[in-house]
Design a protein around this motif. Structure first.
Motif, PDB file in Angstrom:
ATOM      1  N   TYR A 102       4.858  -5.927   0.569  1.00  0.00           N
ATOM      2  CA  TYR A 102       4.689  -4.092   0.178  1.00  0.00           C
ATOM      3  C   TYR A 102       5.273  -5.019  -1.779  1.00  0.00           C
ATOM      4  O   TYR A 102       4.034  -4.916  -2.852  1.00  0.00           O
ATOM      5  CB  TYR A 102       6.111  -3.156  -0.204  1.00  0.00           C
ATOM      6  N   TRP A 131       1.246  -6.938  -2.240  1.00  0.00           N
ATOM      7  CA  TRP A 131       0.227  -5.719  -2.744  1.00  0.00           C
ATOM      8  C   TRP A 131       0.762  -5.624  -4.346  1.00  0.00           C
ATOM      9  O   TRP A 131      -0.384  -5.034  -4.598  1.00  0.00           O
ATOM     10  CB  TRP A 131       0.390  -4.843  -1.908  1.00  0.00           C
ATOM     11  N   MET A 132       2.167  -4.666  -4.193  1.00  0.00           N
ATOM     12  CA  MET A 132       2.235  -4.386  -5.673  1.00  0.00           C
ATOM     13  C   MET A 132       2.116  -5.226  -6.819  1.00  0.00           C
ATOM     14  O   MET A 132       1.115  -4.490  -7.897  1.00  0.00           O
ATOM     15  CB  MET A 132       3.505  -4.142  -5.748  1.00  0.00           C
ATOM     16  N   MET A 173      -1.879  -4.581  -6.591  1.00  0.00           N
ATOM     17  CA  MET A 173      -2.857  -3.696  -6.656  1.00  0.00           C
ATOM     18  C   MET A 173      -2.633  -2.955  -7.584  1.00  0.00           C
ATOM     19  O   MET A 173      -3.284  -1.963  -8.172  1.00  0.00           O
ATOM     20  CB  MET A 173      -2.800  -2.885  -4.721  1.00  0.00           C
ATOM     21  N   ILE A 174      -0.711  -2.766  -8.351  1.00  0.00           N
ATOM     22  CA  ILE A 174      -0.605  -2.261  -9.528  1.00  0.00           C
ATOM     23  C   ILE A 174      -0.544  -3.391 -10.790  1.00  0.00           C
ATOM     24  O   ILE A 174      -1.396  -2.863 -11.681  1.00  0.00           O
ATOM     25  CB  ILE A 174       0.678  -1.785  -9.275  1.00  0.00           C
ATOM     26  N   PRO A 207      -4.220  -5.354 -11.843  1.00  0.00           N
ATOM     27  CA  PRO A 207      -5.284  -4.161 -12.831  1.00  0.00           C
ATOM     28  C   PRO A 207      -4.831  -3.932 -14.112  1.00  0.00           C
ATOM     29  O   PRO A 207      -5.796  -3.380 -14.796  1.00  0.00           O
ATOM     30  CB  PRO A 207      -4.595  -2.835 -11.333  1.00  0.00           C
ATOM     31  N   ASN A 232       6.762   0.706  -9.561  1.00  0.00           N
ATOM     32  CA  ASN A 232       6.274   2.027  -9.037  1.00  0.00           C
ATOM     33  C   ASN A 232       5.549   2.858  -9.366  1.00  0.00           C
ATOM     34  O   ASN A 232       5.037   4.254  -9.654  1.00  0.00           O
ATOM     35  CB  ASN A 232       6.968   2.686  -7.764  1.00  0.00           C
ATOM     36  N   PRO A 249       1.747   3.773 -12.268  1.00  0.00           N
ATOM     37  CA  PRO A 249       0.663   4.781 -12.133  1.00  0.00           C
ATOM     38  C   PRO A 249       1.580   6.463 -12.127  1.00  0.00           C
ATOM     39  O   PRO A 249       0.557   7.300 -12.358  1.00  0.00           O
ATOM     40  CB  PRO A 249       0.305   4.065 -10.426  1.00  0.00           C
ATOM     41  N   PHE A 292      -7.920   0.102 -11.570  1.00  0.00           N
ATOM     42  CA  PHE A 292      -9.027  -0.234 -10.219  1.00  0.00           C
ATOM     43  C   PHE A 292     -10.250  -1.248 -10.329  1.00  0.00           C
ATOM     44  O   PHE A 292     -10.671  -2.187  -9.566  1.00  0.00           O
ATOM     45  CB  PHE A 292      -8.911   0.493  -9.216  1.00  0.00           C
ATOM     46  N   LEU A 300      -8.977   2.057  -0.422  1.00  0.00           N
ATOM     47  CA  LEU A 300      -7.499   1.298  -0.982  1.00  0.00           C
ATOM     48  C   LEU A 300      -6.406   1.710  -2.165  1.00  0.00           C
ATOM     49  O   LEU A 300      -5.301   1.464  -2.326  1.00  0.00           O
ATOM     50  CB  LEU A 300      -8.539  -0.139  -1.291  1.00  0.00           C
ATOM     51  N   ALA A 301      -8.187   2.173  -2.518  1.00  0.00           N
ATOM     52  CA  ALA A 301      -7.058   2.618  -4.041  1.00  0.00           C
ATOM     53  C   ALA A 301      -5.958   3.766  -4.328  1.00  0.00           C
ATOM     54  O   ALA A 301      -4.484   4.186  -4.463  1.00  0.00           O
ATOM     55  CB  ALA A 301      -8.206   3.308  -5.797  1.00  0.00           C
ATOM     56  N   ILE A 329      -4.603   4.550  -1.501  1.00  0.00           N
ATOM     57  CA  ILE A 329      -3.228   3.677  -0.107  1.00  0.00           C
ATOM     58  C   ILE A 329      -2.234   3.235  -1.656  1.00  0.00           C
ATOM     59  O   ILE A 329      -1.267   3.869  -1.663  1.00  0.00           O
ATOM     60  CB  ILE A 329      -3.734   2.469   0.181  1.00  0.00           C
ATOM     61  N   ALA A 330      -2.894   2.557  -3.002  1.00  0.00           N
ATOM     62  CA  ALA A 330      -2.402   1.870  -3.229  1.00  0.00           C
ATOM     63  C   ALA A 330      -1.705   3.864  -4.216  1.00  0.00           C
ATOM     64  O   ALA A 330      -0.262   2.613  -4.689  1.00  0.00           O
ATOM     65  CB  ALA A 330      -2.824   1.438  -4.783  1.00  0.00           C
ATOM     66  N   ILE A 346       1.462   5.695  -1.745  1.00  0.00           N
ATOM     67  CA  ILE A 346       2.730   4.503  -1.368  1.00  0.00           C
ATOM     68  C   ILE A 346       3.551   4.666  -1.915  1.00  0.00           C
ATOM     69  O   ILE A 346       4.844   5.300  -1.586  1.00  0.00           O
ATOM     70  CB  ILE A 346       2.853   2.505  -1.265  1.00  0.00           C
ATOM     71  N   PRO A 347       4.131   4.691  -3.611  1.00  0.00           N
ATOM     72  CA  PRO A 347       5.172   4.823  -4.404  1.00  0.00           C
ATOM     73  C   PRO A 347       5.538   6.607  -4.185  1.00  0.00           C
ATOM     74  O   PRO A 347       6.566   6.498  -3.652  1.00  0.00           O
ATOM     75  CB  PRO A 347       5.040   4.912  -5.998  1.00  0.00           C
TER      76      PRO A 347
END
Lengths: 261, 274
Positions: free
Chosen positions: A11, A14-15, A18-19, A22, B102, B105, B117, B135-136, B138-139, B142-143
């Protein structure tokens, strides 16, 4: 047991992708010249200069901030008494009231906002007023729930003690209940102000297309005109303003607590 | 606080609730209208429901919404739970760092996360469409799963897993038979949050989807430019389904509780405790 800690590693990757990536992308685009390519990077302040030298853009920003500010104030004015009345009800009725406030929040936001179009057809309101109705409708539940949570946590003995010590209802409210419920108001403000500044579908659905807020500008530059560099610069300006106001909010909350001690 | 409300206070609370419910009731009512008008009710008809079910755009929007929510919930619940368990055994620094990132967002306005994104996918030359939307989703889900599983892990007794290992469990078995059952309520509520977040999402979907792929929110957003009563029918159906689900969710535990209470009473009677 230590081996379990490895379970967090995927994760973390991934973080970053994807965070973090972007977010960096927005900064990157905001500071680069036109042309949507990562490799052809040219550093520039041009996008920001364009925003602030224009007559329209700063006024749209100002209008969005004013609108978010007034919406937040109205949500406190309408929501605080509601939460206060709920907190005074019998426990069973409190639960029912809270359920009744949360229930509409489960329905899609677009659908709920769209629902106002029919009702607003009966009254002759300016597009600004129509947008206000939509904003308050969408965000008031957050304020009520936050304030209610902090009010219901107040120990009833404190109120009894205040009365025993000779305070009347007004004084008890001012000096005991209000200060203890402020954390709820502060988190309510965050939950209302933040989405209100950036809202773009409420003005579009209820304002009749003529009413433009900063969120609409961003949407237009990304979806309609495809000028991502300028769109990114606008988002960055908005994000920074929101960060600053959140910071000021937190400072105020902190100094309030200091004063209360 | 004293449990006494005055009459004007009750009226005020009723007015606020009326404000919340009036537009919803109005839309449901006008979904049965015979004419196209949103202000004049000319007679009862189900034609907008018929039109809605015949509309391929609406049906595909509903399909995409459900499919996206199911996939996003499934993946984010598993990844979020696994990550939360990992973080609970990790060094504090890592835990704090993940929590901070986390938060981004959640603190940022949706539109900022969304354009992030969009820029990310298009810069990598990934064609936007259903896959990028999922995908977005899921992103951003998750948090929330991590947030609801973490507190359960914090209150978990670390000796339980140790005991399982001492008694001959492999780490996998300890995880599956001891840790997971204990944190199940957190996992379930995380999954529920993820599902509703994904199902109701508009802003992030709008910016990460591609041509031809719309969810319910995007469809409503695009279709309101003209008077279109099929949206009333769609809204009404969403209201019916959600109300039914919420009633079931709230009433079933009550019935179960009552039945349990009855069983306990019966058991007590049998053993002569009562």
């Amino acid at each position: 047991m230590k081996s379990f800690s490895k379970m967090a590693y995927p994760y973390v990757v991934w973080m970053c992708v994807m965070i973090i990536a972007p977010m960096l992308m927005i900064v990157f685009y905001a500071f680069s010249a036109k042309g949507n390519d990562l490799l052809a990077f040219q550093f520039t302040f041009e996008n920001f200069a364009r925003f602030f030298s224009d007559t329209i853009f700063p006024s749209v920003l100002w209008r969005s901030l004013k609108m978010a500010f007034v919406t937040t104030a109205l949500c406190i004015l309408l929501g605080y008494p509601t939460a206060y009345i709920f907190a005074k009800m019998k426990p069973n009725n409190q639960a029912i009231m809270i359920l009744l406030v949360t229930l509409p929040m489960w329905i899609n936001v677009l659908v709920r906002t769209y629902a106002w179009r029919g009702l607003l057809g009966y009254v002759d309101l300016s597009s600004e007023m129509r947008v206000y109705v939509g904003m308050i409708y969408n965000f008031l539940p957050f304020m009520i729930l936050e304030v209610y949570t902090s009010l219901s946590k107040i120990d009833p003995n404190l109120i009894v003690a205040s009365h025993d010590l000779g305070a009347d209802d007004g004084e008890t409210f001012r000096r005991v209940i209000l200060p203890l419920s402020l954390p709820g108001v502060v988190s309510g403000i965050t939950l209302v102000f933040l989405p209100a500044v950036s809202s773009f579908f409420i003005p579009k659905l209820l304002g009749g297309g003529q009413y433009v807020l900063i969120g609409n500008l961003i949407e237009n530059y990304f979806i309609t005109s495809g000028d991502w560099n300028f769109g990114s610069a606008i988002s960055l300006i908005m994000a920074v303003i929101i960060l600053i106001s959140m910071f000021v909010m937190r400072k105020m909350d902190y100094s309030n607590k200091e004063a209360g001690d | 606080m004293e449990h006494k409300t005055k009459i004007h206070e009750r009226i005020y609370a009723a007015l606020i609730l009326a404000f919340f419910y009036l537009p919803i009731i109005y839309v449901v009512f006008f979904s049965f209208n015979q004419s196209k008008s949103l202000t004049k009710f000319t007679g009862f008809s189900l034609q907008w429901y018929e039109k809605m079910f015949a509309d391929r755009m609406i049906m595909s929007a509903i399909g995409y919404t459900v499919l996206c929510a199911v996939i996003a919930t499934f993946v984010s619940t598993i990844v979020g739970t696994v990550t939360a368990i990992g973080l609970s055994k990790s060094k504090r620094v890592l835990r704090e760092a993940v929590n901070q990132v986390n938060n981004l967002p959640m603190l940022n306005p949706d539109i900022v996360t969304a354009i992030g994104f969009m820029l990310f996918f298009t810069s990598l030359k990934i064609k936007t469409g259903f896959v990028t939307m999922v995908l977005a989703h899921i992103a951003f889900c998750i948090p929330y799963v991590i947030l609801s599983v973490m507190p359960k892990l914090r209150t978990l007794d670390p000796n339980l897993a140790e005991a399982a290992l001492d008694l001959g469990c492999t780490p996998m078995q300890a995880l599956w038979k001891v840790i997971i059952p204990q944190i199940k309520p957190g996992i379930v509520s995380g999954a529920l949050v993820a599902f509703t977040m994904s199902f109701d999402d508009f802003v992030i979907s709008l910016f990460t989807t591609g041509p031809g792929v719309s969810n319910i929110s995007i469809y409503v957003y695009g279709a309101v430019k003209r008077v279109n009563p099929t949206i009333n029918a769609l809204s009404a159906i969403l209201v019916f389904v959600i109300t039914a689900v919420l009633i079931i969710v709230n009433v079933v535990p009550m019935i179960r509780e009552r039945r349990n209470a009855k069983n306990v009473n019966a058991a007590e009677l049998e053993t002569g405790v009562n």
